[in-house]
Design a protein around this motif. Structure first.
Motif, PDB file in Angstrom:
ATOM      1  N   ASP A 249       0.844  -1.200   0.000  1.00  0.00           N
ATOM      2  CA  ASP A 249       0.000   0.000   0.000  1.00  0.00           C
ATOM      3  C   ASP A 249       0.881   1.253   0.000  1.00  0.00           C
ATOM      4  O   ASP A 249       2.107   1.164  -0.066  1.00  0.00           O
ATOM      5  CB  ASP A 249      -0.979  -0.031   1.175  1.00  0.00           C
ATOM      6  CG  ASP A 249      -0.267  -0.011   2.526  1.00  0.00           C
ATOM      7  OD1 ASP A 249       0.944   0.322   2.583  1.00  0.00           O
ATOM      8  OD2 ASP A 249      -0.917  -0.341   3.535  1.00  0.00           O
ATOM      9  N   LEU A 255      -0.207  -5.648   0.950  1.00  0.00           N
ATOM     10  CA  LEU A 255      -1.663  -5.771   0.979  1.00  0.00           C
ATOM     11  C   LEU A 255      -2.022  -7.071   1.689  1.00  0.00           C
ATOM     12  O   LEU A 255      -1.343  -8.092   1.532  1.00  0.00           O
ATOM     13  CB  LEU A 255      -2.236  -5.768  -0.439  1.00  0.00           C
ATOM     14  CG  LEU A 255      -2.023  -4.500  -1.257  1.00  0.00           C
ATOM     15  CD1 LEU A 255      -2.749  -4.625  -2.604  1.00  0.00           C
ATOM     16  CD2 LEU A 255      -2.505  -3.262  -0.513  1.00  0.00           C
ATOM     17  N   ASP A 259      -7.975  -7.931   2.043  1.00  0.00           N
ATOM     18  CA  ASP A 259      -8.199  -6.673   1.318  1.00  0.00           C
ATOM     19  C   ASP A 259      -8.709  -6.994  -0.090  1.00  0.00           C
ATOM     20  O   ASP A 259      -8.003  -6.818  -1.086  1.00  0.00           O
ATOM     21  CB  ASP A 259      -6.876  -5.887   1.273  1.00  0.00           C
ATOM     22  CG  ASP A 259      -7.063  -4.486   0.722  1.00  0.00           C
ATOM     23  OD1 ASP A 259      -8.155  -4.173   0.198  1.00  0.00           O
ATOM     24  OD2 ASP A 259      -6.084  -3.710   0.801  1.00  0.00           O
ATOM     25  N   ASP A 261     -10.657  -5.690  -2.147  1.00  0.00           N
ATOM     26  CA  ASP A 261     -10.747  -4.656  -3.190  1.00  0.00           C
ATOM     27  C   ASP A 261      -9.418  -4.434  -3.900  1.00  0.00           C
ATOM     28  O   ASP A 261      -9.384  -3.896  -5.003  1.00  0.00           O
ATOM     29  CB  ASP A 261     -11.195  -3.319  -2.582  1.00  0.00           C
ATOM     30  CG  ASP A 261     -12.684  -3.327  -2.285  1.00  0.00           C
ATOM     31  OD1 ASP A 261     -13.424  -4.015  -3.019  1.00  0.00           O
ATOM     32  OD2 ASP A 261     -13.090  -2.664  -1.318  1.00  0.00           O
ATOM     33  N   ARG A 262      -8.315  -4.833  -3.245  1.00  0.00           N
ATOM     34  CA  ARG A 262      -7.010  -4.468  -3.821  1.00  0.00           C
ATOM     35  C   ARG A 262      -6.063  -5.642  -4.026  1.00  0.00           C
ATOM     36  O   ARG A 262      -5.134  -5.551  -4.829  1.00  0.00           O
ATOM     37  CB  ARG A 262      -6.315  -3.440  -2.913  1.00  0.00           C
ATOM     38  CG  ARG A 262      -7.094  -2.162  -2.745  1.00  0.00           C
ATOM     39  CD  ARG A 262      -6.256  -1.067  -2.138  1.00  0.00           C
ATOM     40  NE  ARG A 262      -5.854  -1.359  -0.750  1.00  0.00           N
ATOM     41  CZ  ARG A 262      -5.095  -0.564  -0.018  1.00  0.00           C
ATOM     42  NH1 ARG A 262      -4.636   0.563  -0.536  1.00  0.00           N
ATOM     43  NH2 ARG A 262      -4.793  -0.885   1.227  1.00  0.00           N
ATOM     44  N   ARG A 263      -6.270  -6.732  -3.306  1.00  0.00           N
ATOM     45  CA  ARG A 263      -5.249  -7.777  -3.346  1.00  0.00           C
ATOM     46  C   ARG A 263      -5.311  -8.580  -4.663  1.00  0.00           C
ATOM     47  O   ARG A 263      -6.325  -8.655  -5.323  1.00  0.00           O
ATOM     48  CB  ARG A 263      -5.338  -8.679  -2.121  1.00  0.00           C
ATOM     49  CG  ARG A 263      -6.596  -9.528  -2.025  1.00  0.00           C
ATOM     50  CD  ARG A 263      -6.398 -10.910  -2.589  1.00  0.00           C
ATOM     51  NE  ARG A 263      -7.503 -11.792  -2.281  1.00  0.00           N
ATOM     52  CZ  ARG A 263      -8.608 -11.899  -3.007  1.00  0.00           C
ATOM     53  NH1 ARG A 263      -8.760 -11.152  -4.090  1.00  0.00           N
ATOM     54  NH2 ARG A 263      -9.563 -12.746  -2.680  1.00  0.00           N
ATOM     55  N   THR A 283      -8.755  -8.560  -9.342  1.00  0.00           N
ATOM     56  CA  THR A 283      -8.974  -8.692  -7.897  1.00  0.00           C
ATOM     57  C   THR A 283     -10.011  -9.772  -7.572  1.00  0.00           C
ATOM     58  O   THR A 283     -10.479  -9.864  -6.444  1.00  0.00           O
ATOM     59  CB  THR A 283      -9.424  -7.342  -7.290  1.00  0.00           C
ATOM     60  OG1 THR A 283     -10.650  -6.934  -7.930  1.00  0.00           O
ATOM     61  CG2 THR A 283      -8.363  -6.276  -7.468  1.00  0.00           C
ATOM     62  N   ASN A 288     -12.368  -6.145 -10.241  1.00  0.00           N
ATOM     63  CA  ASN A 288     -11.646  -5.028 -10.870  1.00  0.00           C
ATOM     64  C   ASN A 288     -10.366  -5.508 -11.525  1.00  0.00           C
ATOM     65  O   ASN A 288      -9.783  -6.515 -11.114  1.00  0.00           O
ATOM     66  CB  ASN A 288     -11.259  -3.985  -9.811  1.00  0.00           C
ATOM     67  CG  ASN A 288     -12.450  -3.162  -9.360  1.00  0.00           C
ATOM     68  OD1 ASN A 288     -13.251  -2.711 -10.181  1.00  0.00           O
ATOM     69  ND2 ASN A 288     -12.574  -2.969  -8.055  1.00  0.00           N
ATOM     70  N   ALA A 290      -6.959  -4.073 -11.273  1.00  0.00           N
ATOM     71  CA  ALA A 290      -6.234  -3.082 -10.485  1.00  0.00           C
ATOM     72  C   ALA A 290      -4.801  -2.968 -11.005  1.00  0.00           C
ATOM     73  O   ALA A 290      -4.346  -3.810 -11.794  1.00  0.00           O
ATOM     74  CB  ALA A 290      -6.207  -3.502  -9.019  1.00  0.00           C
ATOM     75  N   ALA A 292      -0.543  -1.533  -9.981  1.00  0.00           N
ATOM     76  CA  ALA A 292       0.450  -1.076  -9.019  1.00  0.00           C
ATOM     77  C   ALA A 292       1.723  -0.779  -9.799  1.00  0.00           C
ATOM     78  O   ALA A 292       1.924  -1.328 -10.881  1.00  0.00           O
ATOM     79  CB  ALA A 292       0.687  -2.158  -7.971  1.00  0.00           C
ATOM     80  N   TRP A 303       0.396  -0.198  -4.860  1.00  0.00           N
ATOM     81  CA  TRP A 303      -0.968  -0.144  -5.405  1.00  0.00           C
ATOM     82  C   TRP A 303      -1.322   1.287  -5.791  1.00  0.00           C
ATOM     83  O   TRP A 303      -1.092   2.224  -5.031  1.00  0.00           O
ATOM     84  CB  TRP A 303      -1.965  -0.664  -4.365  1.00  0.00           C
ATOM     85  CG  TRP A 303      -3.329  -0.893  -4.942  1.00  0.00           C
ATOM     86  CD1 TRP A 303      -3.789  -2.016  -5.547  1.00  0.00           C
ATOM     87  CD2 TRP A 303      -4.404   0.045  -4.969  1.00  0.00           C
ATOM     88  NE1 TRP A 303      -5.085  -1.841  -5.954  1.00  0.00           N
ATOM     89  CE2 TRP A 303      -5.490  -0.580  -5.620  1.00  0.00           C
ATOM     90  CE3 TRP A 303      -4.562   1.364  -4.518  1.00  0.00           C
ATOM     91  CZ2 TRP A 303      -6.712   0.057  -5.826  1.00  0.00           C
ATOM     92  CZ3 TRP A 303      -5.782   1.994  -4.727  1.00  0.00           C
ATOM     93  CH2 TRP A 303      -6.833   1.338  -5.371  1.00  0.00           C
ATOM     94  N   VAL A 306      -7.481   1.511 -10.114  1.00  0.00           N
ATOM     95  CA  VAL A 306      -8.253   0.570 -10.929  1.00  0.00           C
ATOM     96  C   VAL A 306      -8.157   0.984 -12.390  1.00  0.00           C
ATOM     97  O   VAL A 306      -8.388   2.143 -12.733  1.00  0.00           O
ATOM     98  CB  VAL A 306      -9.730   0.555 -10.476  1.00  0.00           C
ATOM     99  CG1 VAL A 306     -10.611  -0.212 -11.457  1.00  0.00           C
ATOM    100  CG2 VAL A 306      -9.841  -0.054  -9.084  1.00  0.00           C
TER     101      VAL A 306
END
Ligand code: FUB
Length: 369
Positions: A249, A255, A259, A261-263, A283, A288, A290, A292, A303, A306
């Motif tokens: 993060d 992450l 998580d 929404d992001r992992r 994700t 999503n 995403a 990074a 990260w 999206v």
């Protein structure tokens, strides 16, 4: 989010995809049958082809033409004894088209599961690279023990045919290989996918089926991460042991597994732009794509946001490609089928902002009044 409600309501992860074909509502339209987008919206883009179902599109430009390597989705019997069994692809087809999207061709079978001595089933998302003037397709498949491994097949032409190597790539495992060729010519193999992709079973470095069909079930621990290794100059083997690609993060903390929404879930793809390496990925259950960024192809990657909001259908998988100076996103959805396992590849413009972020893409637009 509403777009995939019909299917997503009953699904919680790729581990449940074995149920998806059985539970999917509706009947697949034959390729060529258009469909309206849900909720009075319109699709941002249309399928590249209606001749076959092509998913997980990995696009490359070779000698002034775009080649798309993807999963060749087929009608397959649904079963619930194994995660992802409904994704029962048996061969690969390559799509090519002009730089402007014209003259789309679906080429003959590039190779089939019968051509791969070590593989038993489920030819999932592939990628390709040109290495030393040869075209090499990297692909996952389950071996005869039901373990996902990654193989390579070699050809003289970008559309194939390709000759699979007799053994999978030693030291590589799980699904969704993505090959990134850096500016210095070094090629890196990224791979991994949790749940049906089995990455959780390799957490200790040794395959452990007792690790189950989801993740490590440790939401407060660092999430499972994709793996990367540099390839040998011929691209046929790993030049080094795989290592984890850490995604952190803004504070530099990995992450966490919880998580959602992001992992990382699956579908790792790396591109280079403006001095940064961009790692993008699905994700999973939050649907999503995403991304990074990092200053190294090995990471750690921080990260950023999206790229693509949820498409129609459970899975989302993509590639980010420069096409003669313009950046494109290739992705898939279930337009026309309402079946998670029958997907079509699409493309649209992708914009890198001046601050290094990527403009978020919505796969739906407002329908014309
Ligand atoms: O196409 C089969 C699997 O579904 C892929 O390997 C994943 O990325 C997901 O799209």
């Amino acid at each position: 989010m509403r777009a995939r409600m019909a299917t997503a309501m009953a699904l919680t992860g790729l581990s449940l995809m074995m149920a998806s074909a059985a539970m999917a509502q509706g009947v697949a339209s034959p390729p060529g049958t258009p469909a309206a987008a849900p909720d009075s919206r319109a699709y941002l883009a249309q399928p590249l082809t209606t001749e076959i179902f092509l998913a997980d599109p990995s696009a490359h430009v070779f000698d002034g033409r775009i080649y798309v390597y993807g999963s060749h989705d087929i009608e397959a019997p649904a079963a619930d004894d194994q995660p992802g069994k409904g994704y029962a692809m048996r061969d690969y087809r390559v799509l090519s088209m002009r730089i402007d999207g014209g003259d789309v061709r679906v080429h003959p079978v590039a190779f089939a599961v019968e051509d791969v001595p070590w593989a038993d089933r489920q030819l999932w998302a592939p990628d390709a690279a040109r290495i030393n003037g040869r075209y090499q397709v990297y692909f996952p498949a389950k071996d005869h023990e039901g373990v996902f491994r990654i193989g390579v097949a070699v050809g003289d032409r970008p559309e194939g045919p390709f000759r699979p190597e007799a053994e999978p790539i030693a030291g590589a495992f799980s699904i969704d290989p993505g090959v990134f060729v850096d500016q210095d010519g070094a090629a890196y193999l990224y791979a991994g996918g949790i749940h049906g992709g089995q990455l959780q079973r390799w957490a200790t470095g040794v395959y452990d089926p007792a690790a189950g069909n989801t993740d490590l079930n440790r939401p407060d621990d660092p999430a499972l991460a994709p793996r990367v290794a540099r390839l040998t100059p011929d691209g046929l083997a790993l030049a080094e042991p795989v290592r984890e690609v850490l995604i952190v993060d803004e504070a530099g903390k990995p992450l966490k597994g919880g998580d959602l929404d992001r992992r990382f879930f699956e579908a790792a793809w790396v591109h280079h732009y403006g001095g940064l390496y961009y790692l993008s990925y699905s994700t999973g259950e939050t649907h999503n794509i995403a991304y990074a960024t990092s200053t190294s192809p090995y990471g750690p990657f921080t990260w950023r946001g999206v790229i693509l909001k949820p498409v129609e259908g459970w899975t989302t998988h993509h590639s980010v490609v420069e096409v003669e100076g313009r950046w494109k996103l290739f992705y898939h959805d279930t337009q026309g089928t309402n079946r998670n396992t029958l997907r079509s590849a699409k493309w649209t413009d992708l914009v890198h902002e001046a601050d290094g972020t990527i403009r978020t893409i919505d796969p739906f637009v407002a329908a014309a009044p």
